[in-house]
Design a protein around this motif. Structure first.
Motif, mmCIF file in Angstrom:
data_model
loop_
_atom_site.group_PDB
_atom_site.id
_atom_site.type_symbol
_atom_site.label_atom_id
_atom_site.label_comp_id
_atom_site.label_asym_id
_atom_site.label_seq_id
_atom_site.Cartn_x
_atom_site.Cartn_y
_atom_site.Cartn_z
ATOM 1 N N ASN A 122 0.808 -1.043 -0.107
ATOM 2 C CA ASN A 122 0.023 -0.121 -0.019
ATOM 3 C C ASN A 122 0.876 1.123 -0.073
ATOM 4 O O ASN A 122 0.337 2.296 -0.612
ATOM 5 C CB ASN A 122 -0.894 -0.170 1.199
ATOM 6 C CG ASN A 122 -2.016 -1.234 1.273
ATOM 7 O OD1 ASN A 122 -2.454 -1.640 -0.009
ATOM 8 N ND2 ASN A 122 -2.418 -1.564 2.187
ATOM 9 N N VAL A 123 2.010 1.405 0.539
ATOM 10 C CA VAL A 123 2.804 2.480 0.790
ATOM 11 C C VAL A 123 3.645 2.417 -0.678
ATOM 12 O O VAL A 123 3.581 3.819 -1.212
ATOM 13 C CB VAL A 123 4.284 2.184 1.554
ATOM 14 C CG1 VAL A 123 5.189 3.201 1.419
ATOM 15 C CG2 VAL A 123 3.639 2.319 3.121
ATOM 16 N N GLN A 124 3.877 1.388 -1.236
ATOM 17 C CA GLN A 124 4.160 1.641 -2.882
ATOM 18 C C GLN A 124 3.211 2.439 -3.770
ATOM 19 O O GLN A 124 3.510 3.111 -4.586
ATOM 20 C CB GLN A 124 4.854 0.091 -3.187
ATOM 21 C CG GLN A 124 5.457 0.392 -4.765
ATOM 22 C CD GLN A 124 6.579 1.216 -4.316
ATOM 23 O OE1 GLN A 124 7.401 1.134 -3.629
ATOM 24 N NE2 GLN A 124 6.946 2.128 -5.585
ATOM 25 N N VAL A 125 1.905 1.816 -3.477
ATOM 26 C CA VAL A 125 0.964 2.578 -4.316
ATOM 27 C C VAL A 125 0.834 3.907 -3.979
ATOM 28 O O VAL A 125 0.414 4.775 -5.085
ATOM 29 C CB VAL A 125 -0.481 1.596 -4.065
ATOM 30 C CG1 VAL A 125 -1.580 2.438 -4.603
ATOM 31 C CG2 VAL A 125 -0.395 0.127 -4.409
ATOM 32 N N LEU A 126 0.743 4.384 -2.768
ATOM 33 C CA LEU A 126 0.824 5.898 -2.336
ATOM 34 C C LEU A 126 2.062 6.609 -3.078
ATOM 35 O O LEU A 126 1.718 7.699 -3.626
ATOM 36 C CB LEU A 126 0.977 5.967 -1.002
ATOM 37 C CG LEU A 126 -0.445 5.454 -0.298
ATOM 38 C CD1 LEU A 126 -0.070 5.736 1.199
ATOM 39 C CD2 LEU A 126 -1.674 6.265 -0.458
ATOM 40 N N LEU A 127 3.374 5.742 -2.860
ATOM 41 C CA LEU A 127 4.276 6.664 -3.738
ATOM 42 C C LEU A 127 4.222 6.776 -5.216
ATOM 43 O O LEU A 127 5.055 7.355 -5.759
ATOM 44 C CB LEU A 127 5.734 6.156 -3.105
ATOM 45 C CG LEU A 127 5.820 6.183 -1.673
ATOM 46 C CD1 LEU A 127 7.149 5.617 -1.092
ATOM 47 C CD2 LEU A 127 5.805 7.848 -1.245
ATOM 48 N N ASP A 128 3.524 5.931 -5.795
ATOM 49 C CA ASP A 128 3.398 5.664 -7.198
ATOM 50 C C ASP A 128 2.365 6.941 -7.769
ATOM 51 O O ASP A 128 2.468 6.970 -9.142
ATOM 52 C CB ASP A 128 2.930 4.482 -7.608
ATOM 53 C CG ASP A 128 4.183 3.328 -7.348
ATOM 54 O OD1 ASP A 128 5.445 4.031 -7.524
ATOM 55 O OD2 ASP A 128 3.803 2.010 -7.378
#
Length: 502
Positions: free
Chosen positions: A267-273
């Protein structure tokens, strides 16, 4: 007592806490600057000698710039003062070296300064939504009425089914706007920033409880078996005995699930993308990306403190010699009885000559060792060196045998990405110059990927064609990794101090 007097008392007690005392006074800004430049999320503790030298360097730098510093101060004296003021904690690390770390009060003060120095909206939609979702979830669990809970669940299920059917029929997905995402980033950074001080508070609570138990052990006059039984009972209630411990116990049960942490990482990676993350600076990106690391490191510190102090208490219980202490107590009581008897007949100024130590033996000369011919013989003559000495290695040869060239590898990754030809690390490695094709450079690339959380479990493998310093070629299988734009941006801000072979 009136309401205003009670508020005055509570305010006075709050101002005496270490958190607010750190932010008060003439040298508050100096202390905050030193703590923020010394301790980071990745560097939680520093050896005592190194911190003393670093504070001395800061004092010299401030004075050279004309800034006012505490008079007649040095690094050692300031660190000791900060320990007494409960802003620094002095302890021993695994190698038994004395180290300093920030207390929970100091971490709270730094978080407050960080929040005040960052522009953010105090009342926002994401914050209110978080509050409403939290209240709704806990109200569902707190309701004792079974029918009320069923009605709440049915309403949620119906709402989710309507949204699912709309999307299944081809409905448009409402993407979050940049303003809403920036608001969510700010709220998330604020929550993540509070985690280190929360974990530190739990660690200090565990330490204080073990100190109290140890103090009770030293004052006990009961048999060791009874003391041990009581200790085991307190150990079972250790986590549940304080609010911090109960909170950590709940977090520990929730966060020891690896699947949950993996889902958090995704989920953190989705936010940063999201495109809105491009306006965040490197520090905020690292703060969000390191959420999982903060949680795991905080839990590790608390559990390590519990294991260390439990081992200390175990050693104290094992080495507690009750018979020897009782024998000493009988000797002291006998001396007290004799002293009372002597005082019945002695005057107020009567003295008794008593030698505390035995007299020193007077010896003119004492031979420590006898003469030995082998020790008195001269050393054997040196052998003459041959003229044809072997060729010594050059600096370049020694460097080729060292660790990975992290700075050069990072520059190669950034240059490849700027050219637009960024593929996997294997393709990049196979195109590097010969000095950067050593097998150890593969580990350097994997290390850079781990610093920005680019290592993933779902990637395949690829062949890395490495060339040893003597020219032999070796093939290695390693994960097929490719950097995203956010990860390349984060790679620019990664500190490689102390890790490069230069």
């Amino acid at each position: 007592m009136s309401e205003v007097v009670g508020e005055l008392t509570r305010a006075q007690e709050a101002l005496l806490r270490p958190t607010l005392r750190l932010l008060d006074g003439k040298w508050a800004a100096f202390r905050i600057a030193v703590f923020r430049c010394t301790f980071t999320r990745d560097r939680r503790s520093i050896q005592a000698g190194r911190l003393h030298v670093q504070v001395d360097t800061f004092l010299t730098e401030f004075q050279s710039e004309g800034a006012e510093v505490p008079p007649n101060a040095n690094g050692r004296a300031l660190c000791n003062q900060w320990v007494n003021d409960q802003w620094l904690f002095r302890d021993h690390d695994a190698e038994n070296n004395i180290v300093y770390s920030l207390t929970s009060s100091a971490l709270e003060a730094l978080d407050l300064v960080q929040s005040l120095s960052r522009d953010r909206v105090l009342v926002s939609e994401s914050r209110l939504t978080t509050i409403l979702d939290t209240v709704r979830r806990w109200a569902l669990e707190a309701s004792p009425d079974a029918q009320a809970r069923i009605d709440r669940l049915n309403a949620q299920i119906k709402e989710l089914e309507v949204e699912r059917n709309r999307l299944a029929e081809g409905g448009a997905v409402a993407a979050a706007s940049d303003e809403r995402m920036l608001d969510g980033y700010t709220n998330l950074i604020d929550l993540i920033g509070q985690l280190p001080s929360d974990f530190k508070r739990v660690e200090e609570s565990v330490l204080e409880m073990h100190r109290r138990i140890l103090r009770d052990f030293r004052e006990e006059e009961r048999p060791v078996v009874e003391v041990l039984d009581e200790y085991l009972a307190k150990q079972d209630e250790l986590v549940k005995g304080t609010p911090e411990g109960r909170a950590f116990d709940g977090a520990f049960v929730l966060l020891r699930d690896d699947a949950l942490l993996q889902d958090l990482r995704k989920n953190v990676q989705v936010l940063l993308d999201h495109p809105a993350s491009a306006v965040l600076d490197n520090r905020d990106v690292q703060e969000i990306r390191g959420a999982v690391s903060v949680i795991r490191q905080g839990m590790k510190d608390v559990l390590t403190q519990r294991r260390r102090l439990t081992a200390t208490l175990k050693e104290h219980i094992v080495n507690h010699d009750v018979l020897q202490e009782r024998e000493l107590d009988r000797v002291l009581r006998g001396i007290e009885r004799e002293l009372v008897t002597w005082m019945e007949s002695a005057g107020p100024r009567t003295a008794v000559p008593l030698e505390l130590l035995p007299p020193t033996a007077k010896v003119a000369h004492l031979k420590e060792r006898f003469w030995e011919p082998t020790t008195a013989a001269p050393p054997p003559p040196l052998e003459e060196a041959e003229d044809d000495t072997e060729i010594l290695p050059t600096i370049e040869d020694l460097r080729m045998q060292g660790g990975p060239s992290l700075d050069d590898l990072r520059e190669a990754v950034l240059e490849a990405f700027n050219r637009g030809g960024a593929g996997t690390l294997g393709h990049l490695f196979n195109a590097l110059p010969l000095p950067l094709r050593r097998p150890v450079e593969i580990l350097g690339l994997l290390h850079l990927a781990s610093r920005v959380d680019a290592l993933r479990d779902d990637t395949g493998t690829e062949v890395f064609e490495a060339i040893r310093p003597h020219g032999a070629t070796r093939h290695f299988l390693a994960p097929a990794i490719s950097f995203s734009s956010n990860e390349v941006t984060a790679l620019k801000g990664v500190s490689l101090e102390g890790l490069s072979d230069e």
